[in-house]
Design a protein around this motif. Structure first.
Motif, mmCIF file in Angstrom:
data_model
loop_
_atom_site.group_PDB
_atom_site.id
_atom_site.type_symbol
_atom_site.label_atom_id
_atom_site.label_comp_id
_atom_site.label_asym_id
_atom_site.label_seq_id
_atom_site.Cartn_x
_atom_site.Cartn_y
_atom_site.Cartn_z
ATOM 1 N N GLU A 122 0.841 -1.206 0.000
ATOM 2 C CA GLU A 122 0.000 0.000 0.000
ATOM 3 C C GLU A 122 0.875 1.255 0.000
ATOM 4 O OE1 GLU A 122 -3.986 1.481 -0.005
ATOM 5 O OE2 GLU A 122 -3.234 -0.572 -0.094
ATOM 6 N N ASN A 123 1.958 1.236 0.777
ATOM 7 C CA ASN A 123 2.874 2.376 0.811
ATOM 8 C C ASN A 123 3.538 2.592 -0.541
ATOM 9 O OD1 ASN A 123 2.373 2.955 3.499
ATOM 10 N ND2 ASN A 123 4.039 1.675 4.244
ATOM 11 N N ARG A 124 3.897 1.473 -1.203
ATOM 12 C CA ARG A 124 4.535 1.571 -2.513
ATOM 13 C C ARG A 124 3.561 2.132 -3.544
ATOM 14 N NH1 ARG A 124 5.675 -3.543 -3.310
ATOM 15 N NH2 ARG A 124 7.409 -3.494 -1.858
ATOM 16 N N LYS A 125 2.319 1.692 -3.472
ATOM 17 C CA LYS A 125 1.313 2.147 -4.424
ATOM 18 C C LYS A 125 1.028 3.640 -4.275
ATOM 19 C CE LYS A 125 -1.351 -2.092 -5.202
ATOM 20 N NZ LYS A 125 -2.673 -2.740 -4.988
ATOM 21 N N THR A 126 1.059 4.106 -3.028
ATOM 22 C CA THR A 126 0.742 5.516 -2.769
ATOM 23 C C THR A 126 1.965 6.421 -2.880
ATOM 24 O OG1 THR A 126 1.006 5.092 -0.395
ATOM 25 C CG2 THR A 126 -1.222 4.976 -1.294
ATOM 26 N N GLY A 127 3.133 5.836 -3.176
ATOM 27 C CA GLY A 127 4.330 6.646 -3.394
ATOM 28 C C GLY A 127 4.974 7.177 -2.137
ATOM 29 N N LYS A 128 4.960 6.388 -1.065
ATOM 30 C CA LYS A 128 5.600 6.837 0.179
ATOM 31 C C LYS A 128 7.101 7.018 -0.040
ATOM 32 C CE LYS A 128 6.307 5.631 5.033
ATOM 33 N NZ LYS A 128 6.051 4.638 6.112
ATOM 34 N N PRO A 129 7.650 8.151 0.402
ATOM 35 C CA PRO A 129 9.097 8.384 0.240
ATOM 36 C C PRO A 129 9.926 7.309 0.929
ATOM 37 C CG PRO A 129 7.962 10.394 0.908
ATOM 38 C CD PRO A 129 6.975 9.290 1.051
ATOM 39 N N ILE A 130 11.061 6.999 0.344
ATOM 40 C CA ILE A 130 11.955 5.972 0.901
ATOM 41 C C ILE A 130 13.018 6.642 1.765
ATOM 42 C CG2 ILE A 130 13.596 4.156 0.332
ATOM 43 C CD1 ILE A 130 12.093 3.765 -2.282
ATOM 44 N N ARG A 131 13.185 6.122 2.951
ATOM 45 C CA ARG A 131 14.162 6.693 3.883
ATOM 46 C C ARG A 131 15.577 6.548 3.311
ATOM 47 N NH1 ARG A 131 13.912 7.633 9.345
ATOM 48 N NH2 ARG A 131 11.898 6.528 9.437
ATOM 49 N N PRO A 132 16.378 7.602 3.336
ATOM 50 C CA PRO A 132 17.740 7.520 2.784
ATOM 51 C C PRO A 132 18.653 6.674 3.667
ATOM 52 C CG PRO A 132 17.416 9.634 3.860
ATOM 53 C CD PRO A 132 16.081 8.950 3.871
ATOM 54 N N VAL A 133 19.694 6.124 3.073
ATOM 55 C CA VAL A 133 20.669 5.350 3.844
ATOM 56 C C VAL A 133 21.478 6.298 4.713
ATOM 57 C CG1 VAL A 133 20.824 3.516 2.140
ATOM 58 C CG2 VAL A 133 22.349 5.483 1.958
ATOM 59 N N ASN A 134 22.040 5.777 5.799
ATOM 60 C CA ASN A 134 22.821 6.617 6.701
ATOM 61 C C ASN A 134 24.194 6.930 6.102
ATOM 62 O OD1 ASN A 134 24.275 4.267 7.002
ATOM 63 N ND2 ASN A 134 23.463 3.794 9.032
ATOM 64 N N GLN A 135 25.020 7.617 6.893
ATOM 65 C CA GLN A 135 26.324 8.065 6.381
ATOM 66 C C GLN A 135 27.220 6.889 6.005
ATOM 67 O OE1 GLN A 135 27.834 10.532 9.537
ATOM 68 N NE2 GLN A 135 27.500 8.986 11.112
ATOM 69 N N PHE A 136 27.135 5.801 6.778
ATOM 70 C CA PHE A 136 27.925 4.630 6.429
ATOM 71 C C PHE A 136 27.438 4.031 5.116
ATOM 72 C CE2 PHE A 136 28.385 -0.070 6.680
ATOM 73 C CZ PHE A 136 29.759 -0.125 6.521
ATOM 74 N N GLY A 137 26.119 4.004 4.921
ATOM 75 C CA GLY A 137 25.567 3.485 3.676
ATOM 76 C C GLY A 137 26.007 4.301 2.468
ATOM 77 N N ILE A 138 26.075 5.611 2.638
ATOM 78 C CA ILE A 138 26.548 6.482 1.556
ATOM 79 C C ILE A 138 28.005 6.172 1.231
ATOM 80 C CG2 ILE A 138 27.018 8.883 0.911
ATOM 81 C CD1 ILE A 138 24.642 9.696 2.670
ATOM 82 N N PHE A 139 28.802 5.953 2.285
ATOM 83 C CA PHE A 139 30.213 5.598 2.091
ATOM 84 C C PHE A 139 30.344 4.277 1.328
ATOM 85 C CE2 PHE A 139 34.011 3.358 3.706
ATOM 86 C CZ PHE A 139 35.002 4.247 3.281
ATOM 87 N N VAL A 140 29.543 3.292 1.700
ATOM 88 C CA VAL A 140 29.583 1.990 1.025
ATOM 89 C C VAL A 140 29.229 2.148 -0.448
ATOM 90 C CG1 VAL A 140 28.518 -0.292 0.891
ATOM 91 C CG2 VAL A 140 29.079 0.683 3.116
ATOM 92 N N LYS A 141 28.173 2.903 -0.737
ATOM 93 C CA LYS A 141 27.755 3.105 -2.134
ATOM 94 C C LYS A 141 28.852 3.761 -2.964
ATOM 95 C CE LYS A 141 22.932 3.765 -2.602
ATOM 96 N NZ LYS A 141 21.823 4.733 -2.626
#
Length: 261
Positions: free
Chosen positions: A143-162
């Motif tokens: 239901e959240n996907r259908k209604t376009g709920k924003p996706i929480r961004p990854v944290n600072q470590f996740g950004i570093f990994v990417k």
């Protein structure tokens, strides 16, 4: 009893998937274990099937030993035509037997559960509650996907990994070892100074601010559309008596467990 997984969607079997004809392997008839069987309990009595569905299921079982693939639009009409050839008297007899079995089924099911021990019933209830909760979460995510709920961004470590992962994995010869690569990245992150981590922290804060802004906008829109049950509690409007009843019904609709077979 062998469950034919395609039976619930008989009316859709002739449709195409991804622009290609939908094929179904005729040896797709596999035994679907119930929760009781998975727990090692005695097999639960099966709910009687309507005569036509029971006939189709038996026919699919006959095709289970065939290795070739069959188009649903070729096999379903064949079953339907064969069913039409069965005389009315036989169909009436089958329907009467089905109704009789269906009428006795609740008592049969009750006797089955009474035959279980208290420990077995408790374990069964626990597993069912977990399954229902999991189904509710899946339905809510959909239901959240259908209604376009924003996706929480990854944290600072996740950004570093990417940022680092492609560079680190590019140095590996052949297929990269993901587990080893991530372990190396974790080590690099721990060795960074606070000053070196600061840019990643800033990127996360900017992304999180944008996320919070979009989330509030989405929640306002959901409340406007009458879907307040999807938003956080603190974002829900204060409801009057009449509105509270409407909200309860909408929440029950979303949280109602999916039927399992």
């Amino acid at each position: 009893m062998y469950a034919i997984r395609m039976l619930p969607s008989l009316s859709n079997l002739g449709r195409k998937a991804s622009g290609r004809p939908l094929y179904i392997s005729v040896n797709y008839a596999t035994k679907r274990l119930s929760i009781e069987e998975k727990l090692g309990f005695p097999e639960r009595p099966k709910k009687p099937l309507p005569p036509y569905i029971d006939y189709c299921q038996k026919k699919f079982a006959e095709f289970s030993n065939v290795s070739q693939k069959v188009l649903p639009r070729e096999i379903i009409p064949k079953f339907a035509e064969e069913w039409k050839l069965i005389d009315k008297e036989t169909k009436t007899k089958l329907m009467n037997e089905y109704r009789e079995k269906l009428q006795k089924y609740p008592d049969t099911l009750q006797q089955y559960y009474l035959s279980l021990t208290d420990a077995q019933r408790l374990e069964l209830e626990t597993v069912r509650n977990e399954k229902d909760a999991s189904a509710q979460k899946r339905k809510l995510r959909l239901e959240n996907r259908k209604t376009g709920k924003p996706i929480r961004p990854v944290n600072q470590f996740g950004i570093f990994v990417k940022e680092v992962f492609p560079k680190v994995s590019a140095g590996d010869s052949g297929k990269p070892n993901v587990q080893a690569t991530l372990k190396d990245i974790c080590k690099r992150w721990k060795n960074l100074t606070p000053e070196e981590k600061a840019p990643y922290k800033l990127k996360f804060e900017v992304a999180d601010q944008e996320y919070q802004k979009k989330l509030v906008e989405w929640e306002d829109e959901m409340v406007r559309q009458g879907k307040a049950n999807l938003v956080r509690v603190r974002a829900r409007p204060i409801l009057g008596l009449d509105d509270s009843k409407k909200f309860s019904k909408e929440t029950e609709r979303i949280k109602k467990p999916m039927k399992t077979k």
